[in-house]
Design an enzyme around this catalytic site. Structure first.
Site, PDB file in Angstrom:
ATOM      1  N   TYR A   1       0.847  -1.214   0.000  1.00 52.58           N
ATOM      2  CA  TYR A   1       0.000   0.000   0.000  1.00 52.58           C
ATOM      3  C   TYR A   1       0.871   1.249   0.000  1.00 52.58           C
ATOM      4  CZ  TYR A   1      -3.380  -3.540   1.327  1.00 52.58           C
ATOM      5  OH  TYR A   1      -4.132  -4.687   1.352  1.00 52.58           O
TER       6      TYR A   1
ATOM      7  N   ASP B   1      -3.503 -14.302  -1.988  1.00 49.20           N
ATOM      8  CA  ASP B   1      -3.019 -14.643  -0.640  1.00 49.20           C
ATOM      9  C   ASP B   1      -4.182 -14.768   0.335  1.00 49.20           C
ATOM     10  OD1 ASP B   1      -0.411 -14.500  -1.575  1.00 49.20           O
ATOM     11  OD2 ASP B   1      -0.043 -12.480  -0.806  1.00 49.20           O
TER      12      ASP B   1
END
Lengths: 86, 377
Positions: free
Chosen positions: B123, B238
């Site tokens: 991020y 994931d």
């Protein structure tokens, strides 16, 4: 050599599925059914389907938890005629 | 029952429950009680990726073309995901490692948390590319009321479990008074908190993430913010492994394949677990409302997003033995989502944003007129 089984989905008409051509998920998509899936390789479990009768064989070992009476069509092929709820 | 980093008692991990038995001593995997967790470790490690491998430089140009309401959707989702992974990057370690009792699950928890830290770093990678100084975005995460409501709801189950575990490990079972407040600490009480915590984590990874995923992939469907989409696709892959792990824990308890007391607790707290999921659904719908408060984006609006939340909640709740709560949301309202959620092993065309397998040796996103100089028709 083809190995064709009859598959009934959600009480619908009998569909012919060739167990030598791809996974059960792919076969049902070829019959234009809207299938639930994400990973398509047995680890997420999004394609989880209820097996009312019949037997399947896993071509890849599923990593998602397969609850009793469920199958993961993304990584299995039919071994007999099937009746499933998806 | 103080924690020891190397329990000197001779224990047999094959007969230990997943949690709250003897603490793990030797990290050995030659014999395993629940071998699924090592298989998940292998799967997760095979998915290793680094944010820096993904070129997000085109996204800055795209971002400047977005409308103000679209920018709000994009940035708000990044803030929310940053919050979720801030929690997930530390909490499984802090809450679960002190009480885990089998080595393969201990190592799974560490692997899982480590991958959440990759998500957190990604991020920053995305935001650093969009803004010269992304501080304002990060700082808002602890100020923004909409995000704080969610932060509270997610962290309370972890915090409660951590606190009771600390009391138990320092004082043992019984009544403990801290700052004038008395707590009744029993192992069963901790197991209840653990059960609720794992349900809450499962709801987080199985449902909460998908609202932001949907927005990201809706931009990618319009060929916007594709570097970001490529990263989020890897994160989604994931998360699919992570949610499988918590589904395994919940199902093993439910079917009595682990700790018999956890089977009782799973039955006793079934309604509370159901409510955790329904609260997550409600909050995610409120989040969808907040995202689109200033206007929709092409291809996605509040009502479609709420339908998708219901659709995904049906799938996830059935996976742990609940009936689908949203009977009339059986078909996928956002079918294009699936192509971003497929775990592809085969490289088809590296320039397609939905392909993740082609990462190392990125395509060069800079094209100059001179590159086409010797190209004749």
């Amino acid at each position: 050599m083809t190995k064709t089984f009859k598959v009934i989905v959600n009480g619908g008409p009998e569909l012919a599925v060739d167990a030598t051509e791809g996974t059960l998920l792919e076969a049902l998509e070829k019959h234009q059914l809207e299938m639930h899936y994400h990973c398509r390789s047995g680890f997420c479990g999004a394609c989880r389907t209820k097996l009312n009768s019949g037997q399947v064989r896993y071509t890849t070992e599923p990593l998602a938890y397969v609850r009793k009476g469920d199958i993961l069509p993304c990584c299995c092929v039919p071994e007999s005629d099937l009746d499933i709820e998806h | 029952m103080s924690y020891s980093t190397f329990n000197q008692e001779q224990t047999n991990p094959l007969t230990e429950p997943m949690f709250l038995g003897n603490s793990v001593n030797v990290a050995r995997y030659d014999q395993q009680k629940h071998s699924i967790f090592e298989k998940l470790i292998e799967k997760q490690i095979s998915f290793f990726w680094r944010p820096e491998e993904i070129d997000v430089s085109r996204d800055r140009v795209d971002f400047n073309k977005l409308t103000d309401s679209e920018k709000h959707v994009f940035i708000s989702n990044l803030k929310y995901q940053t919050l979720l992974d801030s929690i997930q990057g530390r909490s499984p370690n802090i809450a679960l490692l002190p009480i885990v009792s089998i080595p393969e699950l201990e190592t799974w928890i560490e692997t899982w948390s480590f991958f959440e830290t990759i998500h957190s770093r990604s991020y920053t990678h995305i935001l650093r590319n969009l803004f010269t100084d992304p501080s304002e975005v990060f700082e808002d995460i602890v100020i923004n009321e909409q995000i704080k409501i969610r932060a509270n709801d997610i962290s309370q189950y972890y915090d409660d479990l951590i606190f009771y575990t600390q009391l138990w490990q320092t004082h043992g079972e019984g009544e403990v008074t801290v700052d004038g407040e008395t707590y009744n600490v029993t192992q069963r009480e901790i197991k209840k908190k653990l059960f609720l915590c794992i349900n809450s984590v499962n709801a987080l990874e199985a449902i909460r993430f998908y609202v932001s995923f949907a927005c990201t992939f809706a931009f990618a469907e319009r060929e916007l913010m594709e570097g970001n989409a490529k990263i989020i696709k890897l994160i989604a892959r994931d998360e699919n492994v992570h949610l499988t792990s918590t589904q395994h824990i919940l199902n093993l308890w439910q079917y009595g394949e682990d700790d018999p007391e956890m089977k009782e607790i799973a039955e006793e707290l079934r309604d509370e677990a159901y409510e955790i999921f329904m609260t997550a659904v409600k909050q995610e719908k409120q989040w969808a409302h907040y995202l689109f408060k200033d206007g929709s984006m092409i291809g996605l609006n509040e009502s479609m997003l709420c339908q998708y939340v219901e659709y995904i909640a049906n799938l996830r709740m059935q996976a742990i033995g609940f009936d689908a709560p949203f009977e009339n949301m059986r078909s996928n309202p956002l079918p294009w989502m699936n192509k971003y959620l497929v775990s592809d092993n085969v490289q088809v065309a590296p320039q397609e944003a939905e392909i993740t397998s082609y990462l190392v040796g990125q395509i060069d996103s800079e094209v100059n007129a001179s590159d086409l100089g010797d190209f004749d028709l």
